[in-house]
Scaffold this motif. Sequence first.
Motif, mmCIF file in Angstrom:
data_model
loop_
_atom_site.group_PDB
_atom_site.id
_atom_site.type_symbol
_atom_site.label_atom_id
_atom_site.label_comp_id
_atom_site.label_asym_id
_atom_site.label_seq_id
_atom_site.Cartn_x
_atom_site.Cartn_y
_atom_site.Cartn_z
ATOM 1 N N PHE A 56 0.859 -1.180 0.000
ATOM 2 C CA PHE A 56 0.000 0.000 0.000
ATOM 3 C C PHE A 56 0.899 1.234 0.000
ATOM 4 O O PHE A 56 1.840 1.331 0.786
ATOM 5 C CB PHE A 56 -0.902 -0.003 1.247
ATOM 6 C CG PHE A 56 -1.670 1.265 1.444
ATOM 7 C CD1 PHE A 56 -2.725 1.592 0.602
ATOM 8 C CD2 PHE A 56 -1.345 2.143 2.465
ATOM 9 C CE1 PHE A 56 -3.450 2.766 0.788
ATOM 10 C CE2 PHE A 56 -2.061 3.313 2.655
ATOM 11 C CZ PHE A 56 -3.116 3.629 1.819
ATOM 12 N N VAL A 57 0.607 2.178 -0.907
ATOM 13 C CA VAL A 57 1.409 3.391 -1.008
ATOM 14 C C VAL A 57 0.699 4.548 -0.299
ATOM 15 O O VAL A 57 1.251 5.171 0.599
ATOM 16 C CB VAL A 57 1.685 3.746 -2.489
ATOM 17 C CG1 VAL A 57 2.526 5.007 -2.592
ATOM 18 C CG2 VAL A 57 2.362 2.589 -3.211
ATOM 19 N N TYR A 83 -5.534 1.441 7.380
ATOM 20 C CA TYR A 83 -5.080 2.423 6.400
ATOM 21 C C TYR A 83 -5.456 3.864 6.744
ATOM 22 O O TYR A 83 -4.745 4.787 6.373
ATOM 23 C CB TYR A 83 -5.622 2.067 5.009
ATOM 24 C CG TYR A 83 -5.120 0.728 4.523
ATOM 25 C CD1 TYR A 83 -3.801 0.566 4.136
ATOM 26 C CD2 TYR A 83 -5.949 -0.387 4.482
ATOM 27 C CE1 TYR A 83 -3.321 -0.665 3.713
ATOM 28 C CE2 TYR A 83 -5.473 -1.618 4.051
ATOM 29 C CZ TYR A 83 -4.161 -1.749 3.670
ATOM 30 O OH TYR A 83 -3.686 -2.967 3.257
ATOM 31 N N ARG A 84 -6.587 4.042 7.432
ATOM 32 C CA ARG A 84 -7.022 5.396 7.823
ATOM 33 C C ARG A 84 -7.782 5.296 9.129
ATOM 34 O O ARG A 84 -8.767 4.564 9.231
ATOM 35 C CB ARG A 84 -7.926 6.003 6.751
ATOM 36 C CG ARG A 84 -8.410 7.432 7.079
ATOM 37 C CD ARG A 84 -9.349 7.948 5.978
ATOM 38 N NE ARG A 84 -9.598 9.364 6.069
ATOM 39 C CZ ARG A 84 -10.719 9.902 6.555
ATOM 40 N NH1 ARG A 84 -11.695 9.125 6.986
ATOM 41 N NH2 ARG A 84 -10.859 11.210 6.586
ATOM 42 N N ALA A 85 -7.343 6.051 10.123
ATOM 43 C CA ALA A 85 -8.060 6.110 11.394
ATOM 44 C C ALA A 85 -9.378 6.850 11.178
ATOM 45 O O ALA A 85 -9.491 7.680 10.268
ATOM 46 C CB ALA A 85 -7.220 6.831 12.437
ATOM 47 N N ALA A 86 -10.374 6.551 12.002
ATOM 48 C CA ALA A 86 -11.675 7.213 11.892
ATOM 49 C C ALA A 86 -11.484 8.725 11.963
ATOM 50 O O ALA A 86 -10.876 9.241 12.886
ATOM 51 C CB ALA A 86 -12.601 6.735 12.995
ATOM 52 N N LEU A 96 -5.296 13.127 1.177
ATOM 53 C CA LEU A 96 -4.422 11.952 1.221
ATOM 54 C C LEU A 96 -4.554 11.262 2.566
ATOM 55 O O LEU A 96 -4.765 11.912 3.595
ATOM 56 C CB LEU A 96 -2.966 12.361 1.020
ATOM 57 C CG LEU A 96 -2.577 12.893 -0.343
ATOM 58 C CD1 LEU A 96 -1.141 13.409 -0.317
ATOM 59 C CD2 LEU A 96 -2.727 11.818 -1.400
ATOM 60 N N PHE A 97 -4.400 9.943 2.580
ATOM 61 C CA PHE A 97 -4.362 9.218 3.841
ATOM 62 C C PHE A 97 -3.431 8.025 3.717
ATOM 63 O O PHE A 97 -3.085 7.583 2.615
ATOM 64 C CB PHE A 97 -5.767 8.773 4.300
ATOM 65 C CG PHE A 97 -6.407 7.736 3.415
ATOM 66 C CD1 PHE A 97 -6.164 6.373 3.608
ATOM 67 C CD2 PHE A 97 -7.271 8.107 2.391
ATOM 68 C CE1 PHE A 97 -6.766 5.420 2.802
ATOM 69 C CE2 PHE A 97 -7.874 7.157 1.580
ATOM 70 C CZ PHE A 97 -7.626 5.806 1.788
ATOM 71 N N GLY A 98 -3.020 7.524 4.850
ATOM 72 C CA GLY A 98 -2.165 6.338 4.909
ATOM 73 C C GLY A 98 -1.403 6.321 6.218
ATOM 74 O O GLY A 98 -1.260 7.349 6.878
ATOM 75 N N LYS A 99 -0.953 5.156 6.588
ATOM 76 C CA LYS A 99 -0.172 4.975 7.811
ATOM 77 C C LYS A 99 1.125 4.264 7.446
ATOM 78 O O LYS A 99 1.126 3.323 6.648
ATOM 79 C CB LYS A 99 -0.939 4.125 8.820
ATOM 80 C CG LYS A 99 -2.196 4.762 9.358
ATOM 81 C CD LYS A 99 -2.832 3.819 10.364
ATOM 82 C CE LYS A 99 -4.004 4.448 11.068
ATOM 83 N NZ LYS A 99 -4.549 3.529 12.087
ATOM 84 N N VAL A 100 2.211 4.690 8.025
ATOM 85 C CA VAL A 100 3.512 4.073 7.759
ATOM 86 C C VAL A 100 3.457 2.581 8.054
ATOM 87 O O VAL A 100 3.966 1.761 7.282
ATOM 88 C CB VAL A 100 4.623 4.761 8.588
ATOM 89 C CG1 VAL A 100 5.925 4.002 8.470
ATOM 90 C CG2 VAL A 100 4.804 6.200 8.115
ATOM 91 N N ALA A 101 2.803 2.192 9.136
ATOM 92 C CA ALA A 101 2.739 0.772 9.523
ATOM 93 C C ALA A 101 2.033 -0.084 8.474
ATOM 94 O O ALA A 101 2.255 -1.293 8.411
ATOM 95 C CB ALA A 101 2.046 0.627 10.872
#
Length: 136
Positions: A56-57, A83-86, A96-101
């Motif tokens: 996932f990018v 991928y995206r917190a509430a 844009l959204f995303g999490k490094v983990a």
Amino acid sequence: MAETYSNEQATINSGNKVDSVLFNGRVRLRRATITLASQAINDTIVLCDGKRGEVFVYGVITISGSAGSSTIEIGTSDDTDKYRAAATKTSTAPELFGKVASQVQLTADEKIIATIKAAALPASGTLTIDMFFSTV
């Protein structure tokens, strides 16, 4: 002035190859267009499938109007905010959204879902969620 190399460039400089999914990979888009119809709290919307071996990018969420006090999280049934917190989405501007983990190679296929939190979605409008994955 000191010069520092990224982990990937240091690997290349040492004569080794970087995983092609993470370096020079192809980016694939999976678009999910949702017609808003007062989807209730804890309802889920299946967005797309993540495929084994992909990374996932990032994602982009866009809405035709405000989602009000409703929050939307994006993830899987096992990790609903992978991928995206509430969070709310009140602007019509792409976000844009995303999490490094979550930016690691998938070890198995997964069904990616959006879960509605806090309040129902609006009765009308369009929500678009784009998921971008790197692949060989």
